[in-house]
Write a protein that holds these residues in place. Structure first.
Motif, PDB file in Angstrom:
ATOM      1  N   GLU A 190      26.025  36.112 -59.599  1.00 20.98           N
ATOM      2  CA  GLU A 190      24.631  35.672 -59.543  1.00 20.98           C
ATOM      3  C   GLU A 190      24.109  35.555 -58.117  1.00 20.98           C
ATOM      4  N   ARG A 191      24.996  35.506 -57.147  1.00 21.19           N
ATOM      5  CA  ARG A 191      24.582  35.439 -55.742  1.00 21.19           C
ATOM      6  C   ARG A 191      24.428  36.830 -55.122  1.00 21.19           C
ATOM      7  N   GLY A 192      24.775  37.865 -55.906  1.00 20.34           N
ATOM      8  CA  GLY A 192      24.738  39.222 -55.378  1.00 20.34           C
ATOM      9  C   GLY A 192      25.995  39.596 -54.627  1.00 20.34           C
ATOM     10  N   TRP A 193      27.096  38.879 -54.873  1.00 17.60           N
ATOM     11  CA  TRP A 193      28.351  39.110 -54.167  1.00 17.60           C
ATOM     12  C   TRP A 193      29.366  39.799 -55.062  1.00 17.60           C
ATOM     13  N   GLN A 194      30.141  40.690 -54.484  1.00 18.32           N
ATOM     14  CA  GLN A 194      31.286  41.259 -55.189  1.00 18.32           C
ATOM     15  C   GLN A 194      32.468  40.304 -55.011  1.00 18.32           C
ATOM     16  N   ILE A 195      33.093  39.921 -56.120  1.00 18.75           N
ATOM     17  CA  ILE A 195      34.211  38.979 -56.104  1.00 18.75           C
ATOM     18  C   ILE A 195      35.455  39.672 -56.656  1.00 18.75           C
ATOM     19  N   MET A 196      36.594  39.410 -56.036  1.00 18.11           N
ATOM     20  CA  MET A 196      37.857  39.968 -56.511  1.00 18.11           C
ATOM     21  C   MET A 196      38.944  38.911 -56.430  1.00 18.11           C
ATOM     22  N   THR A 197      39.945  39.030 -57.308  1.00 21.76           N
ATOM     23  CA  THR A 197      41.114  38.157 -57.230  1.00 21.76           C
ATOM     24  C   THR A 197      42.010  38.630 -56.094  1.00 21.76           C
ATOM     25  N   LEU A 198      42.903  37.754 -55.662  1.00 19.90           N
ATOM     26  CA  LEU A 198      43.810  38.118 -54.586  1.00 19.90           C
ATOM     27  C   LEU A 198      44.713  39.280 -54.997  1.00 19.90           C
ATOM     28  N   GLY A 199      45.201  39.242 -56.239  1.00 24.26           N
ATOM     29  CA  GLY A 199      46.069  40.314 -56.709  1.00 24.26           C
ATOM     30  C   GLY A 199      45.370  41.663 -56.664  1.00 24.26           C
ATOM     31  N   SER A 200      44.100  41.693 -57.056  1.00 22.00           N
ATOM     32  CA  SER A 200      43.339  42.940 -57.051  1.00 22.00           C
ATOM     33  C   SER A 200      43.093  43.430 -55.622  1.00 22.00           C
ATOM     34  N   MET A 202      45.031  42.798 -52.962  1.00 25.67           N
ATOM     35  CA  MET A 202      46.296  43.286 -52.426  1.00 25.67           C
ATOM     36  C   MET A 202      46.622  44.663 -52.993  1.00 25.67           C
ATOM     37  N   GLU A 203      46.336  44.862 -54.270  1.00 25.12           N
ATOM     38  CA  GLU A 203      46.565  46.178 -54.880  1.00 25.12           C
ATOM     39  C   GLU A 203      45.648  47.225 -54.258  1.00 25.12           C
TER      40      GLU A 203
END
Length: 265
Positions: A132-142, A144-145
């Protein structure tokens, strides 16, 4: 106005007590980046130098292993990132911040520092999607991969409360062999505690999991008074009118270093 500092008993309750003995903690800490209690900039962090002795660095060079540092949340102060590559040129820094209006690949941070317009969290928005803020979010595992890393030597995170969702995702995936926490040498984080009692208990349980299951032991702890507030408290520390005026903060900067064998309690 005096500072309302965290007592050792409260630190123990929060699972943030730093061992006095040297086993499993850190013999030598050093400050990288700016250092200020109330200054305009607070980008400095304490790092355990035990993992960066001349012997350790030579061993890494012999094995042709790269030193990998992740820096989540740089805002307007990349002094930590700059100090890392200056002190340890063999380290590569990967800096992430979706809030500063920079594009992935921008070279404004200089040599040895790679910038990504990505935020760290407990979920993935998708490559072409944002929150909703216009940000791309990723998990740490993703992340690192994506970068082809199986280990991070130092991970610094200053992500304004999103640390709890991030850590919850680590914990939920631990049973499936996805415990990325076990692939981190040092974790440096700014913790933002909730004033809600139920949420606070859940946060303490998360920190206890770090110690019991992952084997992370705090080696440094300091309170960040940059975003503090002035309150009036009584002798027991409860807020009241007309009490002792103090400067209080629920923001604590902590550094953990992982033991080889998790601590069982």
């Amino acid at each position: 106005i005096r500072l309302s500092t965290l007592s050792e008993s409260d630190a123990s309750r929060l699972k943030l007590d730093v061992p006095r003995s040297r086993d499993g903690s850190c013999r030598h800490t050093l400050r990288l980046g700016h250092s200020s209690i109330f200054g305009e900039r607070d980008g400095g962090w304490n790092v355990c130098g035990d993992d960066f002795t001349r012997t350790k660095r030579l061993e890494r060079k012999t094995r042709e292993e790269k030193c990998i540092v992740y820096s989540f949340g740089i805002n307007d102060d990349p002094s930590f990132d700059h100090d890392v590559v200056t002190r340890w040129p063999e380290c590569e820094v990967f800096a992430f911040d979706p809030s500063i209006g920079r594009r992935t690949g921008d070279t404004f941070l200089g040599d040895g520092i790679h910038f990504y317009n990505i935020g760290l969290g407990g979920y993935n928005t998708g490559v072409s999607e944002t929150d909703e803020r216009g940000w791309q979010i990723m998990t740490l595992g993703s992340i690192m991969e994506m970068l082809g890393h199986d280990r991070v030597d130092v991970l610094k995170m200053d992500i304004e409360g999103s640390e709890w969702d991030t850590w919850r995702e680590w914990r939920n995936n631990a049973g499936d062999g996805g415990n990325v926490g076990e692939r981190i040498g040092q974790l440096l984080a700014e913790i933002h505690f909730s004033m809600n009692a139920t949420v606070h208990r859940e946060q303490v349980e998360q920190l206890d999991w770090f110690r019991r299951e992952v084997g992370w032991i705090p080696f440094t702890r300091s309170q960040n008074f940059r975003w503090s507030r002035v309150i009036s408290i009584d002798a027991s520390g409860i807020g009241v009118d007309g009490g002792d005026v103090v400067r209080s903060t629920r923001c604590i900067e902590v550094g953990w270093r992982r033991r080889h064998v998790p601590v069982q309690q």
